[in-house]
Design a protein around this motif. Structure first.
Motif, PDB file in Angstrom:
ATOM      1  N   GLN A   1      -1.538  -9.993  -5.625  1.00  0.00           N
ATOM      2  CA  GLN A   1      -0.936  -8.728  -5.162  1.00  0.00           C
ATOM      3  C   GLN A   1       0.345  -8.376  -5.920  1.00  0.00           C
ATOM      4  O   GLN A   1       0.876  -7.284  -5.728  1.00  0.00           O
TER       5      GLN A   1
ATOM      6  N   PHE B   1       0.413  -5.395  -9.393  1.00  0.00           N
ATOM      7  CA  PHE B   1       0.581  -3.946  -9.254  1.00  0.00           C
ATOM      8  C   PHE B   1       1.430  -3.662  -8.011  1.00  0.00           C
ATOM      9  O   PHE B   1       1.856  -4.596  -7.328  1.00  0.00           O
ATOM     10  N   GLY B   2       1.633  -2.388  -7.705  1.00  0.00           N
ATOM     11  CA  GLY B   2       2.374  -2.033  -6.485  1.00  0.00           C
ATOM     12  C   GLY B   2       3.873  -1.950  -6.721  1.00  0.00           C
ATOM     13  O   GLY B   2       4.336  -1.906  -7.868  1.00  0.00           O
ATOM     14  N   LEU B   3       4.621  -1.948  -5.616  1.00  0.00           N
ATOM     15  CA  LEU B   3       6.071  -1.695  -5.686  1.00  0.00           C
ATOM     16  C   LEU B   3       6.902  -2.939  -5.995  1.00  0.00           C
ATOM     17  O   LEU B   3       7.958  -2.840  -6.587  1.00  0.00           O
TER      18      LEU B   3
ATOM     19  N   LEU C   1      -7.771  -7.977  -3.165  1.00  0.00           N
ATOM     20  CA  LEU C   1      -6.550  -7.365  -2.630  1.00  0.00           C
ATOM     21  C   LEU C   1      -6.752  -6.896  -1.186  1.00  0.00           C
ATOM     22  O   LEU C   1      -5.878  -7.073  -0.336  1.00  0.00           O
TER      23      LEU C   1
ATOM     24  N   ALA D   1      -4.720  -8.145   2.163  1.00  0.00           N
ATOM     25  CA  ALA D   1      -4.011  -7.221   3.063  1.00  0.00           C
ATOM     26  C   ALA D   1      -4.540  -7.373   4.486  1.00  0.00           C
ATOM     27  O   ALA D   1      -3.769  -7.427   5.446  1.00  0.00           O
TER      28      ALA D   1
ATOM     29  N   THR E   1      -5.384   0.707  -6.482  1.00  0.00           N
ATOM     30  CA  THR E   1      -4.940  -0.681  -6.658  1.00  0.00           C
ATOM     31  C   THR E   1      -3.468  -0.822  -6.281  1.00  0.00           C
ATOM     32  O   THR E   1      -3.070  -1.780  -5.613  1.00  0.00           O
ATOM     33  N   ASN E   2      -2.651   0.151  -6.690  1.00  0.00           N
ATOM     34  CA  ASN E   2      -1.232   0.119  -6.337  1.00  0.00           C
ATOM     35  C   ASN E   2      -1.028   0.245  -4.832  1.00  0.00           C
ATOM     36  O   ASN E   2      -0.177  -0.438  -4.258  1.00  0.00           O
TER      37      ASN E   2
ATOM     38  N   LEU F   1      -3.138  -0.660  -2.398  1.00  0.00           N
ATOM     39  CA  LEU F   1      -3.537  -1.923  -1.758  1.00  0.00           C
ATOM     40  C   LEU F   1      -2.525  -3.026  -2.023  1.00  0.00           C
ATOM     41  O   LEU F   1      -2.182  -3.798  -1.117  1.00  0.00           O
ATOM     42  N   SER F   2      -2.034  -3.100  -3.265  1.00  0.00           N
ATOM     43  CA  SER F   2      -1.057  -4.142  -3.614  1.00  0.00           C
ATOM     44  C   SER F   2       0.209  -3.960  -2.794  1.00  0.00           C
ATOM     45  O   SER F   2       0.751  -4.921  -2.243  1.00  0.00           O
ATOM     46  N   SER F   3       0.693  -2.727  -2.693  1.00  0.00           N
ATOM     47  CA  SER F   3       1.923  -2.458  -1.936  1.00  0.00           C
ATOM     48  C   SER F   3       1.754  -2.800  -0.467  1.00  0.00           C
ATOM     49  O   SER F   3       2.662  -3.349   0.165  1.00  0.00           O
ATOM     50  N   LEU F   4       0.581  -2.501   0.062  1.00  0.00           N
ATOM     51  CA  LEU F   4       0.295  -2.818   1.455  1.00  0.00           C
ATOM     52  C   LEU F   4       0.323  -4.335   1.674  1.00  0.00           C
ATOM     53  O   LEU F   4       0.917  -4.832   2.639  1.00  0.00           O
ATOM     54  N   ALA F   5      -0.312  -5.082   0.769  1.00  0.00           N
ATOM     55  CA  ALA F   5      -0.317  -6.552   0.874  1.00  0.00           C
ATOM     56  C   ALA F   5       1.101  -7.087   0.737  1.00  0.00           C
ATOM     57  O   ALA F   5       1.524  -7.960   1.498  1.00  0.00           O
TER      58      ALA F   5
END
Lengths: 243, 243
Positions: free
Chosen positions: A105, A108-110, A152, A156, B149-150, B152-156
């Protein structure tokens, strides 16, 4: 003679392994590459030319807070994941077994930094695939993309479910809940480094009560503890018993 | 005359809106479609022909435990999400504002059922895109895929971070933590339906202590409560104040 033989065996096991090319079969069996058809996989194999790195017990592989720029697959051996919690009042150590993907995880993401330190706990091998390779596979390869999306989503779902648990009531359950919330996987062996007073403060109980509870859990064969270290051989048994 | 006018206004606001085609501009502004170039988006728009459904206050949209076979976008209005916790000892109600995607982690992975009930809390519109449309966009559209993908990653990452919080020590913090762990978003207005005795049992405190704490929080303007309902106008203020 015996000593020499023992020494040679020891030297053999301690010998640093060299970088080597990943077997095609090993790539096919990795979590995110499962189910990809042979010709596509051959072409991926030729393109990414996967080279695995050896590890030796004690080697630092990832540091907590480090930016995640590649996806790390543990191929052989064990890695120890560790993290400090509650303003360093306790540290949890747990083993990650091959074959695993480390914190997928974080790519990607924040928040794209690792949450734990990872140190080799045995000899073995790992593979690092740069983010660019993952992005390319996400763009070109349907099976890879859905493997990653499923991974992912499951992660979650699992954490959302763990958040739903109600507050524990007994001291046994409070201690178990404290640790089981923080671990990567609520199963397997965990070691926790903490002072009894800090643990008591974290769970909001007296030091005496925490000490009594740990003795009780030790008598039940669910953990053992010595000065500053709590050793839980099977986290899943402790959870099943007290929560 | 006044009564008639009031009645007509009322009828107007209560009138069931009809199905309508989504505007192109609205599609472009949806979370997962942000950043897609004009020509690709036009082609998607023509292919999926997005038709939005009207909603009217009180309409059930999703039931907890229902299989997630489509991705639901709330386009206009408010939806109330609710779920019972602790063997039905308390129920949390919270508002979901437009524009939102409802439980995106439920479309893939191991547990593909919704965790909450969703009921319209105002008039408005929502869009349901079937899983097949999402899968196709994931296969064909790079921007859509990385947006998903972003997300889902942020949520996780967010849920993993929430799990790291240490157990609360005071009664105020215990009550706040109990609710803030379960909510979809730890901000905005939340209403909790529960009996004082059940709440006391859930946080492991006496009924009297819980009652005193709620009065104290009410005096501080952080919540209000009447028989069986706790109303928290700003969850983020309560969290900032007591945790």
């Amino acid at each position: 003679m015996d000593v020499a033989a023992a020494c040679c065996e020891n030297c053999e096991s301690q010998k640093i392994k060299a970088m080597k090319k990943l077997d095609y079969e090993q790539l096919a069996s990795l979590p995110l590459f499962l189910g990809i058809d042979g010709s596509t996989l051959s072409s991926i194999y030729e393109t990414i030319n996967p080279v695995v790195a050896p590890m030796r017990k004690g080697n630092a592989i990832i540091t907590s807070g480090e930016e995640c720029r590649s996806l790390l697959f543990l191929l052989e051996g064990f890695v120890q994941a560790s993290a400090a919690f509650g303003k360093n009042r306790f540290t949890i150590y747990e083993l990650v077994h091959a074959v695993s993907v480390v914190e997928p995880q974080c790519l990607f993401g924040l928040h794209t930094t690792y949450t734990r330190n990872y140190t080799a706990d045995s000899g073995g091998y790992y593979l690092r695939l740069p983010k660019s390779v993952i992005v390319r596979q996400m763009m070109e390869n349907d099976v890879f993309r859905f493997n990653f999306t499923n991974m992912l989503s499951s992660l979650a779902q699992d954490t959302v479910n763990r958040l739903r648990r109600l507050p524990p009531q007994t001291t046994e359950a409070k201690i178990t809940d404290l640790f089981s919330r923080q671990v990567l996987r609520p199963a397997g062996r965990k070691q926790i480094k903490c002072k009894m007073t800090d643990l008591a403060e974290c769970v909001g109980e007296t030091r005496l009560n925490v000490s009594r509870t740990l003795h009780k859990l030790e008598d039940a064969g669910l953990l053992s503890f010595t000065r500053g270290i709590i050793d839980i051989p099977y986290m899943e048994k402790l959870i099943a018993k007290v929560m």
